[in-house]
Structures are given as C-alpha cells and as structure tokens.
Design an enzyme around this catalytic site. Sequence first.
Site, short mmCIF file in Angstrom:
data_model
loop_
_atom_site.label_atom_id
_atom_site.label_comp_id
_atom_site.label_asym_id
_atom_site.label_seq_id
_atom_site.Cartn_x
_atom_site.Cartn_y
_atom_site.Cartn_z
N THR A 124 0.88 -1.17 0.00
CA THR A 124 0.00 0.00 0.00
C THR A 124 0.91 1.21 0.00
OG1 THR A 124 -1.66 -1.17 1.28
CG2 THR A 124 -1.85 1.20 1.23
N MET A 218 -12.15 7.59 8.87
CA MET A 218 -12.10 6.96 10.21
C MET A 218 -11.35 7.84 11.21
SD MET A 218 -11.19 3.03 9.24
CE MET A 218 -9.83 3.29 8.14
N ASP A 482 17.89 4.61 58.71
CA ASP A 482 18.22 6.03 58.87
C ASP A 482 18.43 6.38 60.34
OD1 ASP A 482 16.49 9.11 58.73
OD2 ASP A 482 18.53 8.75 58.04
N1 SAM Z 1 1.33 5.66 3.09
C1 SAM Z 1 0.65 4.61 2.47
C2 SAM Z 1 -0.60 5.11 1.79
O1 SAM Z 1 -1.01 6.23 2.06
O2 SAM Z 1 -1.14 4.37 0.97
C3 SAM Z 1 0.33 3.44 3.35
C4 SAM Z 1 -0.14 3.74 4.73
S1 SAM Z 1 -1.71 4.51 4.83
C5 SAM Z 1 -1.84 4.73 6.55
C6 SAM Z 1 -2.80 3.18 4.45
C7 SAM Z 1 -4.18 3.61 4.04
O3 SAM Z 1 -4.86 4.13 5.16
C8 SAM Z 1 -4.23 4.67 2.98
O4 SAM Z 1 -4.98 4.20 1.90
C9 SAM Z 1 -4.93 5.81 3.63
O5 SAM Z 1 -5.73 6.48 2.73
C10 SAM Z 1 -5.74 5.12 4.71
N2 SAM Z 1 -6.10 6.02 5.80
C11 SAM Z 1 -5.26 6.74 6.58
N3 SAM Z 1 -5.95 7.47 7.48
C12 SAM Z 1 -7.26 7.20 7.28
C13 SAM Z 1 -8.48 7.64 7.88
N4 SAM Z 1 -8.47 8.51 8.87
N5 SAM Z 1 -9.64 7.15 7.43
C14 SAM Z 1 -9.65 6.25 6.42
N6 SAM Z 1 -8.54 5.79 5.80
C15 SAM Z 1 -7.36 6.26 6.22
#
Ligand code: SAM
Length: 518
Positions: A124, A218, A482
């Site tokens: 990812t 989220m 002490d």
């Molecule tokens: N940096 C990489 C990326 O952005 O694909 C991998 C890590 S990232 C934390 C993994 C996934 O979590 C991403 O697709 C990102 O969009 C999703 N993500 C991060 N914070 C999120 C949130 N608050 N709500 C939903 N998805 C979230």
Amino acid sequence: MRSATVLRKAGERALSNRWSAIHNALPLSHFLTDNYGRKHNYLRISITERCNLRCLYCMPEEGVPLQPDSHILSRDEIKQLASIFVSQGVDKIRLTGGEPTVRRDIVEIVQDLKSLGVKELGITSNGIALHRKLPLLVESGITALNLSLDTLQDGKFMTITRRNGLNQVLKSLERALELGIKVKLNCVVIRGVNEDEILAFVKLAQWWPIEVRFIEYMPFDGNKWELNKVISYKEMKELILQKHPLMVHRDHKSGETAKVFKSPDWVGSVGFITSMTDDFCSDCNRLRLTSDGNLKVCLFGNEEVSLRDMIRSNVPKDEILEVIGEAVKSKKEKHAGLDELKTMKNRPMTLIGGHKLTHLNEKGEARMIDITEKQVTSRMAIAEGFIRFSNDLSIAQIEDNSNKKGDVISLTRISGLSGVKRTSELVILCHPLPVTKASISIDVLQDINSIRVECQVKCDGKTGVEMEALTGVTVALLNVYDMCKAVDKQMVIEGIEVVAKRGGKSDYGSALIEKSKM
Ligand code: SAM
Ligand code: SF4
C-alpha cells in the site's frame, strides 16, 4: 564437558524438530483461528513509521513523533516473524506504513517475503516515490498494489497531502498498469473536501482495470475527525447509482474488506470500505504487525503484544507462536461501535500496519495497564522484610527507646504507613488504590540481631495491594536504617517479600491472613 555439548545439541535438535513439526502444520493452524472461527491468513506488516506526505486525515502537519530506528523491526526480524505466520497458513502479506517506499531495504524485504512462498504479496503506497522502484519491486515479488489517491486535482492534492506530487502518483498508477499487477485505488472520502470527485473516480474504474475503493473517513489519534465529515457508504452508493447501474461483484463473505460493485460496461469496479457504518468484523481475516513489532489483532483495538521483544530475547519460535495464538484468541467479536470509536485512543494509521509489553505504550514508553474493565474485589496482601544489625547497640537502643533521633518503633510505623499511601507516586506504573486498611508491625528478633517489619494492606479495588505492602515494608526498614546508621554502619536490609495475598488471580499464605484477622 562432552556430555554437556551432547545434551545441548540434543536440546537444539528437539527444539528444531518441534519447530519443523509446527512449520509443516495444516494449511491454517489453530493458532491463527480465533474463538469465533475466523481464520487469519492475511498479515499486514508496517515497515516504517515515516512518510513523505502529511495527509490531513492521517497525520498532523508536523508529523508524528518517531521512534528511534533501533525500535523498528530490521529486515531480518521482519523475515523471522513473517515466517512464523506463513508456517501457520498466512498466504497473503501486504507491506504498509507510514510510506513503505521510504524504507531503503524495501526490495530486499520483498525478496525475503517472496522466498517464504506467500501467494499474494501486496504493497500500500501513496505513489510519490513508487514509480521508479515499482519494476524492481514487481520483479522481486510484489503482485498487488493499493495506491492511495484522494483527488485528481493538483491544488486539492496539495491541500489534502500538504505536499506536491499528483503527477508522481499518476505515474505510479500508469507504471503499475503497464506491469500488469493487480491495482486498487484507495480514496478516503471526506465531506467538504473531495466528495465532489466521487464520479470522476468512478470514471477511472469505467476505463481501467482497477478497483476504485471509497473509504469511509475513520477517527485516529490526532486526525481531527468529525462525524459530520464522514460520508457513509450508502450516501456514496446512492450518488453513483444516479449515473451508473451497480451490480454486486464481491462482498465481505468472500474475505473482502470492501463491498465491490461493477457496471456492465466497466473494465474495473468500485468498492466501499465501510469501517464506520457497517463493520466487516465477522469476516475479518487480518492481523497487523506494527513497524516496532507489535501484533495488533484489530485495527480499532488497543491490545498489542511485542513480538519484537521476543525475537530480540531469542525466545524460541514455538513460544512466540503460543503468544500469537493467545493474541488471536483474544480478538473481540466486533470492534467498538461508532460512539466508542469517536472517543477511543488509537494509534494514528501510520503507526499501525500492527501483546505489546503490557506496561509499554505504542512508543515503547512506560504506561499503566488499563484496569477500567476489571472487577472491584476485596484484596489484601502481607509483606515482610528484615534489617540485620552488625552489633547489638541498635537493638538495645530500640528496646529502651534511647535512640538519639527518637522513638524508632513509632516513627518506623508512621514511615511505613506513609510509604503505603504514597506507593503510586513512588512506583510509577502503580495505580492509586483506595486502601481501606494498612498496618505495620515490628518485631525485635534478638537471637538473630534483626528487626522484622510486616506490612498488611487491604483495599476494595481492581488491582492487588502487594506493591503497597512491599513499599510499606521497604520504607519502614529504610527508616530504621536512617535512625540507626550513627551506631551501625554495616546494617543489611534483606528478605523483602510478599508472604500472603488474597483476591485477584492467585491467593496464598492463607494461614498468615487468618492469623492477621484483618
Ligand atoms: N502511506 C501509504 C498510503 O497512504 O497508501 C500506506 C499507509 S496509509 C496509513 C494506508 C491507508 O490508510 C491509505 O490508503 C490511507 O488512505 C488510509 N487512511 C489513513 N488514514 C485514514 C483515515 N483517517 N480514514 C480512512 N482511511 C485512512
Ligand atoms: Fe502518509 Fe499514507 Fe498517512 Fe498519507 S495516508 S500521511 S501517505 S501514511
């Protein structure tokens, strides 16, 4: 000497036989099956906390506090841990982060994981630094890419990610399609930010062999999440239905996190990740390993266990597997509901990917165990300890109350009680407890030229009072030391221990408790 070597070798052989028996276990071993029959064949490994973007919904502008590199799993540790999971039937691994492509040894990590023989090896990525590395990554074993992209507009890309780079992400998408690997596009939809682009993303699915996945926004620690910014799966689907007929393509039952739909003339498909409005807990097959080596059985749970610490302490693999099995068995049937999730503390996404030492937080720092859910029960503990004098002067002074500093017995009693009350201030991970009774008794043992101090503590609480009893004894003995040090420079404090305990998981020393009549 020779027999010691033979024995050691035999021991090693036995261990290795045990490990190969485990290694050749059935396709999905009971260790990875939880109490609700869910089989966990999918492991997500976060290989770094670092990231080259600062997405609004994921990270604060200044980034998240990073752990020292020494806390992060090394390439070899990743391979060792992954091999345990693969030996038990994990056949799908995904690398995530932070941003996995910022890790310099990512290609080697992929090669290592491929050599374990997993069916699907995914990554990812935000796509910023991916396009150049992708051919080598695919050659090394990557079979699937989840690319994160929340907007197709340059300016908005800058707003969402706080960095430039839309073109690089699109290049990565192109490269992945050229290389023919499975591509999913992750798009977090946030009201007032990018919901106006949902139909533009749907077009990508119409024309390209990709699955565009709309993700409900989220809450994670520090991401400024608000309920009114969540666009539900239903709302998104209705919007798409106004333009396109959608037919179910795959659903959670097929081990998917997403509900996936297609339209007849589309090349690709659209999916919805409905973590907020319709959990997919009942079909969850995922486990997570954080970059610092904690196993996390649920994305929304706080429970973690440190596998890194076990690997680093050379704990045999079969014992690590037992711990993994326990963690899997502790997985709850469902994650917390929306109301709880709103207020729950959880790692930011970048730090998840992953039995944590129970007294360490996600940064490896000391923390108290959460005892909120524990039952209040009646607890008591008795501890004792001794001070041995090197001459008989001190005992004589104590007995005739002639110590120049004052009444040793009374002051020792007061010191001990004060120790009991202050335990949680002194022993940093101890919870403050509502102590209902504490007493210190002091016996002079002339025949061994010693003083024995006993501390009994009682409380109605969620955790035991042994620490209070031990602190009471220790502080009382320090007071004796002490007060007597002017006449005896070689006293020894010794034998401090808990001699009786009632309430909680283990009871012992009941005769002493009876005798104490507390
Ligand atoms: N940096 C990489 C990326 O952005 O694909 C991998 C890590 S990232 C934390 C993994 C996934 O979590 C991403 O697709 C990102 O969009 C999703 N993500 C991060 N914070 C999120 C949130 N608050 N709500 C939903 N998805 C979230
Ligand atoms: Fe980085 Fe991915 Fe988080 Fe964005 S979502 S800040 S790219 S880790």
